[in-house]
Design a protein around this motif. Structure first.
Motif, mmCIF file in Angstrom:
data_model
loop_
_atom_site.group_PDB
_atom_site.id
_atom_site.type_symbol
_atom_site.label_atom_id
_atom_site.label_comp_id
_atom_site.label_asym_id
_atom_site.label_seq_id
_atom_site.Cartn_x
_atom_site.Cartn_y
_atom_site.Cartn_z
ATOM 1 N N ARG A 197 0.835 -1.216 0.000
ATOM 2 C CA ARG A 197 0.000 0.000 0.000
ATOM 3 C C ARG A 197 0.864 1.259 0.000
ATOM 4 N NH1 ARG A 197 -3.087 -3.276 3.153
ATOM 5 N NH2 ARG A 197 -2.247 -2.474 5.111
ATOM 6 N N ASP A 198 1.980 1.215 0.754
ATOM 7 C CA ASP A 198 2.887 2.367 0.792
ATOM 8 C C ASP A 198 3.462 2.673 -0.589
ATOM 9 O OD1 ASP A 198 2.447 2.640 3.504
ATOM 10 O OD2 ASP A 198 4.382 1.756 4.108
ATOM 11 N N GLU A 199 3.541 1.650 -1.436
ATOM 12 C CA GLU A 199 4.034 1.846 -2.805
ATOM 13 C C GLU A 199 2.906 2.149 -3.796
ATOM 14 O OE1 GLU A 199 6.920 -0.885 -4.418
ATOM 15 O OE2 GLU A 199 7.640 -1.388 -2.406
ATOM 16 N N GLY A 200 1.672 2.250 -3.282
ATOM 17 C CA GLY A 200 0.551 2.623 -4.140
ATOM 18 C C GLY A 200 -0.252 1.470 -4.706
ATOM 19 N N PHE A 201 0.016 0.245 -4.268
ATOM 20 C CA PHE A 201 -0.751 -0.916 -4.734
ATOM 21 C C PHE A 201 -2.000 -1.100 -3.883
ATOM 22 C CE2 PHE A 201 3.651 -1.857 -5.969
ATOM 23 C CZ PHE A 201 3.477 -2.116 -7.321
ATOM 24 N N ALA A 202 -3.061 -1.604 -4.481
ATOM 25 C CA ALA A 202 -4.310 -1.871 -3.757
ATOM 26 C C ALA A 202 -4.165 -3.057 -2.814
ATOM 27 C CB ALA A 202 -5.433 -2.142 -4.758
ATOM 28 N N ALA A 203 -3.268 -3.965 -3.138
ATOM 29 C CA ALA A 203 -2.982 -5.157 -2.337
ATOM 30 C C ALA A 203 -1.588 -5.624 -2.739
ATOM 31 C CB ALA A 203 -4.022 -6.245 -2.617
ATOM 32 N N ILE A 204 -1.144 -6.733 -2.173
ATOM 33 C CA ILE A 204 0.172 -7.268 -2.546
ATOM 34 C C ILE A 204 0.162 -7.583 -4.037
ATOM 35 C CG2 ILE A 204 1.733 -9.230 -2.266
ATOM 36 C CD1 ILE A 204 0.854 -9.345 0.685
ATOM 37 N N PRO A 205 1.085 -6.989 -4.810
ATOM 38 C CA PRO A 205 1.117 -7.244 -6.248
ATOM 39 C C PRO A 205 1.880 -8.533 -6.560
ATOM 40 C CG PRO A 205 2.863 -5.720 -5.705
ATOM 41 C CD PRO A 205 2.104 -6.007 -4.417
ATOM 42 N N ALA A 206 1.558 -9.093 -7.713
ATOM 43 C CA ALA A 206 2.322 -10.234 -8.208
ATOM 44 C C ALA A 206 3.534 -9.712 -8.970
ATOM 45 C CB ALA A 206 1.460 -11.083 -9.134
ATOM 46 N N PRO A 207 4.662 -10.411 -8.910
ATOM 47 C CA PRO A 207 5.818 -10.002 -9.714
ATOM 48 C C PRO A 207 5.449 -9.981 -11.204
ATOM 49 C CG PRO A 207 6.489 -11.582 -8.056
ATOM 50 C CD PRO A 207 4.982 -11.553 -8.037
ATOM 51 N N LEU A 208 6.205 -9.235 -11.977
ATOM 52 C CA LEU A 208 5.852 -8.978 -13.373
ATOM 53 C C LEU A 208 5.607 -10.220 -14.228
ATOM 54 C CD1 LEU A 208 8.089 -5.897 -14.178
ATOM 55 C CD2 LEU A 208 5.615 -5.973 -13.859
ATOM 56 N N THR A 209 6.367 -11.259 -14.077
ATOM 57 C CA THR A 209 6.204 -12.428 -14.943
ATOM 58 C C THR A 209 5.341 -13.519 -14.301
ATOM 59 O OG1 THR A 209 8.295 -13.336 -14.147
ATOM 60 C CG2 THR A 209 8.370 -12.012 -16.171
#
Length: 147
Positions: A39-51
């Protein structure tokens, strides 16, 4: 073959699997294990890595897909994979993948025989039917060995 539906499947973006994937690719970023850091990085939830969407391979039948395409799985390799993101997949998403044939080309191999290049396009959509990720991959069926 262009436009042929190869397969459809769905999978959840799970917190434990995101953590395992991040560990496997040696990305120590806190966003992959800590919801507050995400969230501190602006994501709504834990993001998945790019690949991360490569895990779709665990949710589909590769042998059936290759057979549908008329290819010999013993001679198929992945030539390249590319991704286009509308937004990052996040923990809690259920992604629905739909993979179709985008292009087919045949080329003479340097050592004789013909190689077949099949480009597959996958759209991963969320529960709202919004495109999250587009993936393109090129399967290459290598030329048959000379007898």
């Amino acid at each position: 073959m262009i436009g042929t539906l190869v397969d459809e499947y769905a999978f959840a973006v799970e917190e434990g699997k995101v953590m395992e994937f991040a560990r496997a690719i040696k990305d120590p970023a806190a966003r992959y294990v800590d919801a507050e850091a995400a969230r501190d990085e602006g994501f709504a939830a834990i993001p998945a890595p790019l690949t991360f969407t490569v895990i779709a391979g665990h949710h589909r039948d590769a042998a059936a897909a290759v057979a549908l395409l008329g290819l010999d799985i013993r001679r198929v390799v992945v030539g390249e994979v590319g991704w286009e993101y509308e937004r990052p997949p996040v923990v809690g998403d259920v992604l629905h993948g739909r993979r179709t044939v985008a292009d087919v080309q045949r080329k003479d191999g340097a050592r004789g025989g013909t190689m077949t290049f099949v480009t597959l396009a996958t759209e991963f959509r969320d529960a709202a039917e919004e495109v999250v990720v587009r993936q393109r991959e090129v399967l290459i069926e290598t030329a048959k060995a000379s007898s």
